[in-house]
Motif scaffolding. Sequence first.
Motif, PDB file in Angstrom:
ATOM      1  N   SER A  63      22.826  20.851   7.862  1.00  0.00           N
ATOM      2  CA  SER A  63      24.200  21.294   7.664  1.00  0.00           C
ATOM      3  C   SER A  63      25.128  20.110   7.922  1.00  0.00           C
ATOM      4  CB  SER A  63      24.535  22.428   8.643  1.00  0.00           C
ATOM      5  OG  SER A  63      24.482  21.946   9.984  1.00  0.00           O
ATOM      6  N   PRO A  64      26.427  20.289   7.679  1.00  0.00           N
ATOM      7  CA  PRO A  64      27.371  19.222   8.052  1.00  0.00           C
ATOM      8  C   PRO A  64      27.241  18.828   9.524  1.00  0.00           C
ATOM      9  CG  PRO A  64      28.460  20.792   6.618  1.00  0.00           C
ATOM     10  CD  PRO A  64      27.100  21.370   6.937  1.00  0.00           C
ATOM     11  N   ARG A  65      26.860  19.783  10.352  1.00  0.00           N
ATOM     12  CA  ARG A  65      26.680  19.494  11.781  1.00  0.00           C
ATOM     13  C   ARG A  65      25.578  18.471  12.004  1.00  0.00           C
ATOM     14  NH1 ARG A  65      25.014  24.174  16.187  1.00  0.00           N
ATOM     15  NH2 ARG A  65      24.127  22.814  17.763  1.00  0.00           N
TER      16      ARG A  65
END
Length: 292
Positions: A114-116
């Motif tokens: 994910s972007p995380r």
Amino acid sequence: MIEPASAVSGSAYLALIAVLLYAVVGKARDVRAFAAAIGGYRLLPGRLTVPAAYLVIAAEVAAAGLLAAPPARRWGAVLAGLLFAAFLTGMASVLSRGLRVACGCFGGDADAVSPRTLLRTGLLLVLAVLAAVAGGTGFSPAHLLFAPLLLAAALLPPALIRSSAPPAPGPRPGDRFVLSAPPAGHPVLYALISPSCGLCSAMLPAFAAAASRMDVVLVGAASEEEVRAYLDGHGVDLPLVIDPGVFEANDIPWPPYAVLTGRDGVVLAAGGAADPVRLTELIDLATDRITG
């Protein structure tokens, strides 16, 4: 007296060592789960995921070791940077294709790409660059102060981004199993195999033994000639379906994999079947659903 900027960059190696060793422990605890996470990226053939898992673990151990030795510290930082750059590339590829898979960053974890995870890996790459710039600076007590701060700077911002666990790969109960052959019209265990999969060879006797409990159909994506020669070489005589798109169509990243369906081809249970115990669990789960 050490300049603050120099002390900060000179502390990066300690933060990197901590991250790398933590990642190694998580991955080495269950190499198969980490290999499965690599398979989920769909960048390597299934037969290469386990060797790739061991290679990544070895590279992380080597990077940590080089970082711990001042004369080789810059090389350790470069190796760590290359690893993080490769991870970033793989994650970007996953996101661009709209896949929903486990990151595998710290083993077969439940953190989805994910972007995380992209931000976290990017910040760790920055730490590697700092360590490479600092080179083999001598140890200073200030490093013990700044290293935790660098770790916090790399790990806390991504933690503020919400992320959910990825669903397990493969079909789920209630899904329809996508296969080139029509539904059998009765409960079936579809065992997905590959001639290039060493675990598949070890599981063939278990799949054959399962035929005493229910119908078993082997499914392969390679050519029929190759798969039949493979089965003949192992003395296995079970029905076979060849479907080159079966893995992609059902979001199954690696064999051996078991899919148990009911009378209408709807999935009752499915999952990786890398050992006989796991296969028995899946069969029992499907049987409970049939009788329940």
